[in-house]
Structures are given as C-alpha cells and as structure tokens.
Design a protein around this motif. Structure first.
Motif, PDB file in Angstrom:
ATOM      1  N   ILE A 107       0.833  -1.202   0.000  1.00 49.78           N
ATOM      2  CA  ILE A 107       0.000   0.000   0.000  1.00 49.78           C
ATOM      3  C   ILE A 107       0.864   1.248   0.000  1.00 49.78           C
ATOM      4  O   ILE A 107       0.646   2.191  -0.775  1.00 49.78           O
ATOM      5  N   VAL A 108       1.886   1.260   0.865  1.00 51.49           N
ATOM      6  CA  VAL A 108       2.781   2.426   0.930  1.00 51.49           C
ATOM      7  C   VAL A 108       3.519   2.609  -0.386  1.00 51.49           C
ATOM      8  O   VAL A 108       3.664   3.722  -0.897  1.00 51.49           O
ATOM      9  N   ALA A 109       3.978   1.501  -0.968  1.00 52.14           N
ATOM     10  CA  ALA A 109       4.799   1.575  -2.176  1.00 52.14           C
ATOM     11  C   ALA A 109       4.006   1.892  -3.431  1.00 52.14           C
ATOM     12  O   ALA A 109       4.534   2.522  -4.361  1.00 52.14           O
ATOM     13  N   MET A 110       2.706   1.480  -3.469  1.00 52.66           N
ATOM     14  CA  MET A 110       2.024   1.491  -4.754  1.00 52.66           C
ATOM     15  C   MET A 110       0.650   2.143  -4.797  1.00 52.66           C
ATOM     16  O   MET A 110       0.198   2.558  -5.875  1.00 52.66           O
ATOM     17  N   ALA A 111      -0.045   2.238  -3.677  1.00 52.75           N
ATOM     18  CA  ALA A 111      -1.470   2.586  -3.714  1.00 52.75           C
ATOM     19  C   ALA A 111      -1.770   3.937  -4.353  1.00 52.75           C
ATOM     20  O   ALA A 111      -2.831   4.118  -4.960  1.00 52.75           O
ATOM     21  N   GLN A 112      -0.859   4.893  -4.217  1.00 50.99           N
ATOM     22  CA  GLN A 112      -1.133   6.235  -4.713  1.00 50.99           C
ATOM     23  C   GLN A 112      -0.351   6.595  -5.973  1.00 50.99           C
ATOM     24  O   GLN A 112      -0.327   7.764  -6.369  1.00 50.99           O
ATOM     25  N   LEU A 113       0.262   5.622  -6.613  1.00 48.45           N
ATOM     26  CA  LEU A 113       1.032   5.918  -7.827  1.00 48.45           C
ATOM     27  C   LEU A 113       0.111   6.423  -8.942  1.00 48.45           C
ATOM     28  O   LEU A 113      -1.023   5.952  -9.076  1.00 48.45           O
ATOM     29  N   PRO A 114       0.578   7.359  -9.761  1.00 51.14           N
ATOM     30  CA  PRO A 114      -0.279   7.940 -10.803  1.00 51.14           C
ATOM     31  C   PRO A 114      -0.477   7.041 -12.015  1.00 51.14           C
ATOM     32  O   PRO A 114      -1.371   7.279 -12.827  1.00 51.14           O
ATOM     33  N   VAL A 115       0.365   6.011 -12.185  1.00 49.72           N
ATOM     34  CA  VAL A 115       0.210   5.052 -13.284  1.00 49.72           C
ATOM     35  C   VAL A 115       0.288   3.644 -12.716  1.00 49.72           C
ATOM     36  O   VAL A 115       0.776   3.439 -11.612  1.00 49.72           O
ATOM     37  N   GLU A 116      -0.195   2.676 -13.485  1.00 50.21           N
ATOM     38  CA  GLU A 116      -0.140   1.292 -13.025  1.00 50.21           C
ATOM     39  C   GLU A 116       1.299   0.776 -13.040  1.00 50.21           C
ATOM     40  O   GLU A 116       2.074   1.077 -13.946  1.00 50.21           O
ATOM     41  N   GLU A 117       1.605  -0.022 -12.032  1.00 44.92           N
ATOM     42  CA  GLU A 117       2.938  -0.595 -11.873  1.00 44.92           C
ATOM     43  C   GLU A 117       2.781  -2.033 -11.413  1.00 44.92           C
ATOM     44  O   GLU A 117       1.960  -2.327 -10.547  1.00 44.92           O
ATOM     45  N   VAL A 118       3.545  -2.940 -12.000  1.00 46.13           N
ATOM     46  CA  VAL A 118       3.508  -4.355 -11.620  1.00 46.13           C
ATOM     47  C   VAL A 118       4.775  -4.678 -10.836  1.00 46.13           C
ATOM     48  O   VAL A 118       5.884  -4.404 -11.295  1.00 46.13           O
ATOM     49  N   ARG A 119       4.604  -5.243  -9.653  1.00 43.97           N
ATOM     50  CA  ARG A 119       5.709  -5.558  -8.756  1.00 43.97           C
ATOM     51  C   ARG A 119       5.658  -7.044  -8.403  1.00 43.97           C
ATOM     52  O   ARG A 119       4.577  -7.623  -8.264  1.00 43.97           O
ATOM     53  N   VAL A 120       6.844  -7.647  -8.277  1.00 39.16           N
ATOM     54  CA  VAL A 120       6.909  -9.056  -7.879  1.00 39.16           C
ATOM     55  C   VAL A 120       7.852  -9.198  -6.695  1.00 39.16           C
ATOM     56  O   VAL A 120       8.964  -8.656  -6.693  1.00 39.16           O
ATOM     57  N   LEU A 121       7.384  -9.891  -5.668  1.00 41.48           N
ATOM     58  CA  LEU A 121       8.225 -10.267  -4.535  1.00 41.48           C
ATOM     59  C   LEU A 121       8.668 -11.707  -4.778  1.00 41.48           C
ATOM     60  O   LEU A 121       7.853 -12.629  -4.744  1.00 41.48           O
ATOM     61  N   ALA A 143      -1.184  -1.780 -17.023  1.00 48.26           N
ATOM     62  CA  ALA A 143       0.234  -2.110 -17.064  1.00 48.26           C
ATOM     63  C   ALA A 143       0.339  -3.569 -17.501  1.00 48.26           C
ATOM     64  O   ALA A 143      -0.377  -4.432 -16.981  1.00 48.26           O
ATOM     65  N   PRO A 144       1.200  -3.867 -18.460  1.00 44.95           N
ATOM     66  CA  PRO A 144       1.278  -5.235 -18.965  1.00 44.95           C
ATOM     67  C   PRO A 144       1.900  -6.196 -17.955  1.00 44.95           C
ATOM     68  O   PRO A 144       2.825  -5.838 -17.223  1.00 44.95           O
ATOM     69  N   ILE A 145       1.371  -7.407 -17.913  1.00 40.08           N
ATOM     70  CA  ILE A 145       1.939  -8.481 -17.100  1.00 40.08           C
ATOM     71  C   ILE A 145       2.464  -9.537 -18.066  1.00 40.08           C
ATOM     72  O   ILE A 145       1.693 -10.121 -18.834  1.00 40.08           O
TER      73      ILE A 145
END
Length: 218
Positions: A107-121, A143-145
């Motif tokens: 949530i901190v890293a991504m929730a308010q970003l202005p564009v879609e972002e795909v992250r993998v842990l 954002a493409p996966i």
C-alpha cells in the motif's frame, strides 16, 4: 498459502482518518514545511491540498521536481522513510505469518502511484524475500503483465515462489477481466516450471484485494 487469510473476502477498505482528510493533510504538510523552515509553509500546504485533494495524493504525486522544489524534496524523503520502515518489517516477516506487513508495504509503495505498476516479490523455499522488483510500468489504466519475463527472472534468482502485485490509480482495487486472465496465464506457466505463485494483490487508494478470492491458485 496466500495473503487473503488476513481478512474476509472482497475488497479491504483502508480506514479513514479520524479528522477530515483535507484538513488533516494540510495540517501535516504545514508542520513539515515549518520544521524544514520553508517560507510560506501554510500557503504552500493549502495549495498542494487544493491541487491534489489529500496528504496521500500529495505525497505520491510526481516527484521529478523535488530537486528544484524544497517542499517536494521534503515529501520525497518522507515517502522514502515510509517505504524503508514498512519494507524492514516485511523482510522480517515475509513467511506470511504476518501478511499484514506485506500488505502495508504494498500500500505504501504502490497505492497512490499515478500510473499502473507491476511488482513481484520473489521468495525462496522458506518464503523469505530474495528480491522485490518492479517488472512493468504502464498507463493510468493498464500495465502489462508478462508471465514469460517474470518466470525468467524467477529462475535467474533461483526463486521458489512469488507474490505478484499491482496498483489501480483509479483507487478501486477490484480486478478487471484482464487482471484475472493474466493471473491465470502466470499460474499455468509457473506450475509447469514447479514455481508457486502465492497471491496476486491489487492495491488502490480505496483499499486492496487478493485474487485468491477470484482465481484457483492450487
């Protein structure tokens, strides 16, 4: 094993502030700018809240002007501190016994970003974090996966499992048909390689959701 155990099915809504968001946000910004000895702290805080609507939206607004704007520079440091703090907790508890820490970090890293972002842990066989990587960035609505690229990276890291996450800039975390379809493709390809996908989390300003509620991860 997934992250959906931490709550009931359906979207998980973020708790509202005890005070009205705009007023509280302006107060926080004004105090930050005053401590940093920035001139016209009150006027700058009021202007930013008027433009973006909330403290969170200001905090995650485009930071490319941070070097030339002392107010934005302070906010960039605050955001970085929040990311470090939440990631430190996640690193200690990534075995999913503390799934709330993973959700907090996303949530901190991504929730308010202005564009879609795909992250993998990427995780090892004991669900310890090997690497946290942004694998794709897109537009305000997509954002493409790429399952092939994600799995290629997992093999290069010698990962055994992964948690996929992306954000919805609209704020609504509910998945699109495309989100579900991409998740199914990744699950199928990962299974053939003997890799586990624990969850696909979607976050937004209104909350978060686990696709384990919508897709068979077994």
């Amino acid at each position: 094993m997934g992250l959906s155990d931490v709550d009931c099915a359906g979207p998980r809504h973020l708790p509202p502030s005890a005070a009205p968001s705009a007023i509280r946000g302006r107060q926080i910004l004004e105090r930050l700018f005053s401590v940093a000895k920035i001139d016209n702290a009150s006027a700058i805080a009021e202007s930013l809240i008027a433009e973006f609507g909330s403290f969170a939206a200001v905090l995650y607004s485009d930071s490319r002007s941070a070097k030339s704007n002392p107010g934005r520079a302070i906010l960039s440091l605050v955001r970085e501190a929040m990311l470090v703090s939440s990631k430190d907790k996640m690193l200690d508890r990534i075995c999913l016994s503390k799934a709330a820490d993973v959700i907090e970090y996303l949530i901190v890293a991504m929730a308010q970003l202005p564009v879609e972002e795909v992250r993998v842990l990427f995780l090892d066989s004991k669900n310890r974090l090997i690497s946290d990587e942004v694998v794709s960035r897109g537009s305000i609505s997509e954002a493409p996966i790429y399952p092939r690229e994600i799995l290629k990276r997992a093999l290069a890291l010698d990962a055994s499992a992964m948690i996929l996450a992306h954000n919805h800039p609209s704020g609504d975390p509910n998945p699109s048909d495309g989100d579900i379809e991409a998740t199914c493709r990744l699950l199928k390809a990962a299974k053939e390689l003997g890799l586990a996908v624990h969850d696909h989390i979607i976050v937004g300003s209104e909350g978060w959701i686990s696709l384990r509620d919508r897709v068979a991860f077994q």
